[in-house]
Write an enzyme that holds these catalytic residues in place. Sequence first.
Site, PDB file in Angstrom:
ATOM      1  N   LYS A  29       0.841  -1.196   0.000  1.00  0.00           N
ATOM      2  CA  LYS A  29       0.000   0.000   0.000  1.00  0.00           C
ATOM      3  C   LYS A  29       0.877   1.246   0.000  1.00  0.00           C
ATOM      4  CE  LYS A  29      -3.790  -0.412   2.435  1.00  0.00           C
ATOM      5  NZ  LYS A  29      -4.431  -0.645   3.746  1.00  0.00           N
ATOM      6  N   ARG A  99      -3.174   3.119   8.616  1.00  0.00           N
ATOM      7  CA  ARG A  99      -3.550   1.991   7.753  1.00  0.00           C
ATOM      8  C   ARG A  99      -2.474   0.926   7.710  1.00  0.00           C
ATOM      9  NH1 ARG A  99      -4.803   4.561   2.024  1.00  0.00           N
ATOM     10  NH2 ARG A  99      -6.130   2.712   1.896  1.00  0.00           N
ATOM     11  N   GLY A 108      -8.122  -7.077   4.106  1.00  0.00           N
ATOM     12  CA  GLY A 108      -9.009  -7.208   5.250  1.00  0.00           C
ATOM     13  C   GLY A 108      -8.451  -8.007   6.415  1.00  0.00           C
ATOM     14  N   MET A 110      -5.748  -7.324   8.227  1.00  0.00           N
ATOM     15  CA  MET A 110      -5.225  -6.501   9.315  1.00  0.00           C
ATOM     16  C   MET A 110      -6.082  -5.247   9.452  1.00  0.00           C
ATOM     17  SD  MET A 110      -1.226  -7.062   8.871  1.00  0.00           S
ATOM     18  CE  MET A 110      -1.434  -6.698   7.185  1.00  0.00           C
ATOM     19  N   ARG A 343      -3.655  -1.379  -6.190  1.00  0.00           N
ATOM     20  CA  ARG A 343      -2.863  -2.610  -6.111  1.00  0.00           C
ATOM     21  C   ARG A 343      -3.269  -3.451  -7.299  1.00  0.00           C
ATOM     22  NH1 ARG A 343      -6.121  -4.423  -0.835  1.00  0.00           N
ATOM     23  NH2 ARG A 343      -8.097  -4.856  -1.825  1.00  0.00           N
ATOM     24  N   HIS A 459     -15.189  -8.231   1.686  1.00  0.00           N
ATOM     25  CA  HIS A 459     -14.102  -9.152   2.014  1.00  0.00           C
ATOM     26  C   HIS A 459     -14.458 -10.594   1.697  1.00  0.00           C
ATOM     27  CE1 HIS A 459     -12.229  -5.920   4.689  1.00  0.00           C
ATOM     28  NE2 HIS A 459     -11.499  -6.073   3.614  1.00  0.00           N
ATOM     29  N   ARG A 565      -1.536 -47.234 -14.174  1.00  0.00           N
ATOM     30  CA  ARG A 565      -1.484 -48.196 -13.067  1.00  0.00           C
ATOM     31  C   ARG A 565      -2.396 -49.358 -13.383  1.00  0.00           C
ATOM     32  NH1 ARG A 565      -2.200 -42.958  -9.492  1.00  0.00           N
ATOM     33  NH2 ARG A 565      -3.428 -42.640 -11.373  1.00  0.00           N
ATOM     34  N   ARG A 621       2.834 -49.530 -15.866  1.00  0.00           N
ATOM     35  CA  ARG A 621       3.500 -50.103 -14.695  1.00  0.00           C
ATOM     36  C   ARG A 621       2.878 -51.456 -14.381  1.00  0.00           C
ATOM     37  NH1 ARG A 621       2.884 -47.086  -9.082  1.00  0.00           N
ATOM     38  NH2 ARG A 621       0.799 -47.954  -9.237  1.00  0.00           N
ATOM     39  N   SER A 776      11.588 -43.460 -13.762  1.00  0.00           N
ATOM     40  CA  SER A 776      10.417 -42.671 -13.411  1.00  0.00           C
ATOM     41  C   SER A 776      10.403 -42.559 -11.889  1.00  0.00           C
ATOM     42  CB  SER A 776       9.163 -43.368 -13.918  1.00  0.00           C
ATOM     43  OG  SER A 776       8.034 -42.660 -13.500  1.00  0.00           O
ATOM     44  N   GLY A 778       9.003 -42.286  -8.625  1.00  0.00           N
ATOM     45  CA  GLY A 778       7.697 -42.420  -7.963  1.00  0.00           C
ATOM     46  C   GLY A 778       7.800 -41.658  -6.661  1.00  0.00           C
ATOM     47  N   ASN A 780       5.766 -40.374  -4.605  1.00  0.00           N
ATOM     48  CA  ASN A 780       4.921 -40.666  -3.442  1.00  0.00           C
ATOM     49  C   ASN A 780       5.620 -41.673  -2.539  1.00  0.00           C
ATOM     50  OD1 ASN A 780       3.138 -39.061  -4.776  1.00  0.00           O
ATOM     51  ND2 ASN A 780       1.614 -40.640  -5.162  1.00  0.00           N
ATOM     52  N   ASP A 781       6.012 -42.806  -3.124  1.00  0.00           N
ATOM     53  CA  ASP A 781       6.704 -43.804  -2.319  1.00  0.00           C
ATOM     54  C   ASP A 781       8.082 -43.326  -1.899  1.00  0.00           C
ATOM     55  OD1 ASP A 781       5.331 -46.171  -1.601  1.00  0.00           O
ATOM     56  OD2 ASP A 781       5.086 -46.618  -3.732  1.00  0.00           O
ATOM     57  N   CYS A 844       6.627 -39.110 -11.635  1.00  0.00           N
ATOM     58  CA  CYS A 844       5.236 -39.497 -11.871  1.00  0.00           C
ATOM     59  C   CYS A 844       4.417 -39.506 -10.588  1.00  0.00           C
ATOM     60  CB  CYS A 844       5.157 -40.849 -12.563  1.00  0.00           C
ATOM     61  SG  CYS A 844       5.582 -42.212 -11.486  1.00  0.00           S
ATOM     62  N   TYR A 864      10.812 -34.974 -18.048  1.00  0.00           N
ATOM     63  CA  TYR A 864       9.353 -34.862 -18.070  1.00  0.00           C
ATOM     64  C   TYR A 864       8.752 -34.894 -16.668  1.00  0.00           C
ATOM     65  CZ  TYR A 864       8.954 -39.885 -17.134  1.00  0.00           C
ATOM     66  OH  TYR A 864       9.012 -41.122 -16.544  1.00  0.00           O
TER      67      TYR A 864
HETATM   68  P1  ADP Z   1      -8.073  -2.280   4.027  1.00  0.00           P
HETATM   69  O1  ADP Z   1      -6.723  -2.853   3.797  1.00  0.00           O
HETATM   70  O2  ADP Z   1      -8.906  -3.029   4.989  1.00  0.00           O
HETATM   71  O3  ADP Z   1      -8.758  -1.911   2.748  1.00  0.00           O
HETATM   72  P2  ADP Z   1      -7.421   0.505   4.235  1.00  0.00           P
HETATM   73  O4  ADP Z   1      -6.250   0.988   4.984  1.00  0.00           O
HETATM   74  O5  ADP Z   1      -7.275   0.488   2.764  1.00  0.00           O
HETATM   75  O6  ADP Z   1      -7.801  -0.910   4.803  1.00  0.00           O
HETATM   76  O7  ADP Z   1      -8.611   1.449   4.660  1.00  0.00           O
HETATM   77  C1  ADP Z   1      -9.939   1.076   4.828  1.00  0.00           C
HETATM   78  C2  ADP Z   1     -10.856   2.052   4.154  1.00  0.00           C
HETATM   79  O8  ADP Z   1     -10.664   3.372   4.618  1.00  0.00           O
HETATM   80  C3  ADP Z   1     -10.626   2.107   2.643  1.00  0.00           C
HETATM   81  O9  ADP Z   1     -11.858   2.200   2.006  1.00  0.00           O
HETATM   82  C4  ADP Z   1      -9.844   3.360   2.467  1.00  0.00           C
HETATM   83  O10 ADP Z   1     -10.069   3.922   1.212  1.00  0.00           O
HETATM   84  C5  ADP Z   1     -10.390   4.249   3.566  1.00  0.00           C
HETATM   85  N1  ADP Z   1      -9.366   5.210   3.965  1.00  0.00           N
HETATM   86  C6  ADP Z   1      -8.141   4.933   4.428  1.00  0.00           C
HETATM   87  N2  ADP Z   1      -7.438   6.051   4.652  1.00  0.00           N
HETATM   88  C7  ADP Z   1      -8.249   7.078   4.328  1.00  0.00           C
HETATM   89  C8  ADP Z   1      -8.082   8.496   4.330  1.00  0.00           C
HETATM   90  N3  ADP Z   1      -6.935   9.059   4.682  1.00  0.00           N
HETATM   91  N4  ADP Z   1      -9.128   9.244   3.936  1.00  0.00           N
HETATM   92  C9  ADP Z   1     -10.281   8.646   3.551  1.00  0.00           C
HETATM   93  N5  ADP Z   1     -10.502   7.346   3.528  1.00  0.00           N
HETATM   94  C10 ADP Z   1      -9.494   6.554   3.899  1.00  0.00           C
HETATM   95 MG    MG Z   2      -7.771  -0.946   1.293  1.00  0.00          MG
HETATM   96 MG    MG Z   3       5.014 -46.601  -5.755  1.00  0.00          MG
END
Ligand code: ADP
Ligand code: MG
Ligand code: MG
Length: 902
Positions: A29, A99, A108, A110, A343, A459, A565, A621, A776, A778, A780-781, A844, A864
């Site tokens: 981020k 953030r 989502g 953290m 991202r 999420h 087999r 085999r 070949s 094997g 698993n074994d 294999c 292979y």
């Molecule tokens: P997550 O990884 O759970 O998406 P984010 O850090 O991206 O967490 O933030 C959660 C929400 O809050 C997102 O929708 C983000 O756009 C919004 N947000 C984060 N920072 C700001 C900010 N400075 N101003 C407005 N909205 C924010």
């Molecule tokens: Mg986000």
């Molecule tokens: Mg075998």
Amino acid sequence: MNMATMVNRKCVFAFQEGHAKMVDLLGGKGANLAEMTRAGLSVPPGFTVTTEACLAYFKDGNQLNDDVMHQILMGLAQLERGKGQFFGERDKPLLVSVRSGSVTSMPGMMDTILNVGLNDETVVGISELTGNPRFAFDCYRRLIQMFGHVVMGVDSQLFEHQLERMKKREGVLRDEQISADGLKQLVQEYKLLVQLKTGRIFPQDVVDQLRLAIEAVFSSWNNARAQVYRRLHRIPDDQGTAVNVQSMVFGNMGDTCGTGVVFTRNPSTGENALFGEFLLNAQGEDVVAGIRTPMPIAALEQVMPDVYHELQRTVKQLELHYQDIQDIEFTIEHNKLYLLQTRSGKRNAQAALKIAVDLVREGIITKRQAIERIDPMHLEQLLHRAISEEAQQQSLAKGLPASPGAAVGQVAFHAETAVAWSKEGKRVILVRPETTPEDIEGVLASEGVVTLRGGMTSHAAVVARGMGKPCVCGCETIQFLEAEHCIQIGNQVIQEGDWVTIDGHRGLICLGEFELKEPEMTQELSELLAWADEVRTLRVLANADHPHDAQVARQFGAEGIGLCRTEHMFFDKERLPVVQRMILAEHADARQDALAQLLPMQQSDFEGMFEAMEGLPVTIRLLDPPLHEFLPKRKELQDRLQELRGQVGMAREIADVEAAMKKVEALEEVNPMLGQRGCRLGIVYPEVYDMQIEAIFKAAASCLERGIIVRPEIMIPLVGHVTELKFFRDRIEQIASQILSKMQLQLCAYKVGTMIEVPRAALTARQIAVHADFFSFGTNDLTQMTLGYSRDDAEGKFLSQYLDHRILPHNPFQVLDEDGVGQLIQLANTAGKSVKPQLKAGVCGEHGGDPQSIQFCHAIGLEYVSCSPYRIPLARIAAAQAVIAQERSVEEVSTQVKGKAV
Ligand code: ADP
Ligand code: MG
Ligand code: MG
């Protein structure tokens, strides 16, 4: 890292100081916020606290050390100067978000806290400054709620309950309809709640807020759901997360404001059109949390055409810059667009493929880049299942098609139930009002997921897509009847445990257990696979035991059969009695009789395989498992005996069962895995192997007569000594020359090889290679015998604890143990080829279909891999990726060497 080194280490970077390549330090981020800032896009200013600071925080016993805190305050001061707003100052207060942002995106998993910097004073300042007390107190109550939950550990449900009560009191339905006074009141209630639950007061000192928020975000790296997610996606634990402190922009200041998420292409289908959702008058969390069901992004064009067009331009610019589909968070404050995150977009298999192929067609990336973009595991999903037309017509409810594929299972209402049921071997569909990231284990245990609220970017949807689980979101026609513990759709009531079928591609839910349609190859997939074929050097063969599997394998691009087999042919219902007669036979004559009956059956199997593969190699085999596997279980025979003894005139039957019982006892082994199986059987009962060899050559002769080219490769299992192989090689050559004419012998050019699956075979590969045309592995074994694990016991008993405690990095039966088993393979391959350069070698075992193991096979120079038919496309891609990865590492080494030389 000790304190001394930490002191001079820069661990706070303003957005304008970083760039996209600094992911390891700034997290995904942070690095992308920096990159966007550099590109001149409108990003609210801020700074990033590095992953190194996070690791130092853990090292110091979950405390920010003075130096880091000092740098943070310096960063804050710089931010204040730039904005002309000041943290904690009543008249011009600066508010920030804190953030999380890990190196590998973990949506989502953290925590993030918005509106940090509000307290009883600054809230009044904001209110006066904006003339909008409703807005000011909305922000404040959100802060207390998020801070209360994330930092102080108050259950967020409790805040939600109070929010619901307030809406009832005011007689309104939606959050944004609550009055300013209502929100003011709510702030008081929230503060009281925090105090009641924690014995502490919500901090009024804004620097305390900031420090505690940063610490909490660092700590959230180790929360349970993040740990589960990391394990699932093989993300290292010692990466740590960065923290971004960013000045706030507000989407909740009225109807000229809003917030949303947009993908530059459709992450479910790959279609090249903006895809996403937004909410008017809301803050970011509202969209991703799936609390309110948002509007589709296209609707923004009507509401705010200028903003929409700017958004359209900007996100396409980002896509071109990153050369990949982007997942972008934005906020609109009084008609001004701000970007808050970009991202590379998580996409499902179908979309990943279409996007990669389209980007090549659009001239944005190369074919090789396209190949690298594909997650080979995704290809498994690509071959998605679907529901029938009939089921589609009978669907009970429709929601958003959040993650494609179809699934059948019994409804569970809680993640724990889903986990428990799946352990019992049940198939489960998890149905939740909305999923929180805490439900991840339940999602993992389920066949599919349904949520009643939340959009395509909630999420639940993101997580399900990542795991390839079918998911239907936002089914608002479903009602949850908490008290009755059931759900209702129209007047249909569904209890926990009832069967449903869902289609995540169409967003459908059907009551009952419907049959699913199996998937097919698409145009894009064939195109990409053709590109992969140009690049790869490993050949990809199939493990297939029946002509039908062989045909499927060819359609998926198998270049032959690497493992057929023969015992699977023995388990056929009609044949099993004959096989049993063969085993139970007291005399050679009786055995010959049964074998004579089996021979034509085997011959027709082999003919079918040869026909399906038309001139490609078919590796057969000879019989491998211990014979008792073909006999009834002792308990069954005992029961049968008892039954017979209760009847009259059953003397003959009783004698037969008793004889069978004796034989079963005689064949019983203490440790069948290390017992009389593989080529040991062929040495004790040569007539059995002879019959199989005869069947192979008769099938070959018959095909040749019909003008079908055949390339049989006969493989001896479980060889440990070269003499074992030699024994069979002689017999094979003898039988071949009896059955095939001179001409046929020349045409068919059969091969004789061996499995390498006993460590001794690997160690004596030099001797064995003299009599083998191919090796070949094997695996698993070989894994069982090298690690000394019996697979069933390991997987049933200790392996999961081994993985939990990180004693092992992966299940060695899924991902090849390179250091141990891999070393044996490498050694045998090198030794074998040193005496016979034209020796062919491949894998294999199940590992032949695992991308990481395939990469290893390529790296050590095998010819292979052989895997199950449905994994062939995956293996073709993984083999091409192995080439590209190898080229890259050679490049890197040579630039390093050059660098050193300079
Ligand atoms: P997550 O990884 O759970 O998406 P984010 O850090 O991206 O967490 O933030 C959660 C929400 O809050 C997102 O929708 C983000 O756009 C919004 N947000 C984060 N920072 C700001 C900010 N400075 N101003 C407005 N909205 C924010
Ligand atoms: Mg986000
Ligand atoms: Mg075998």
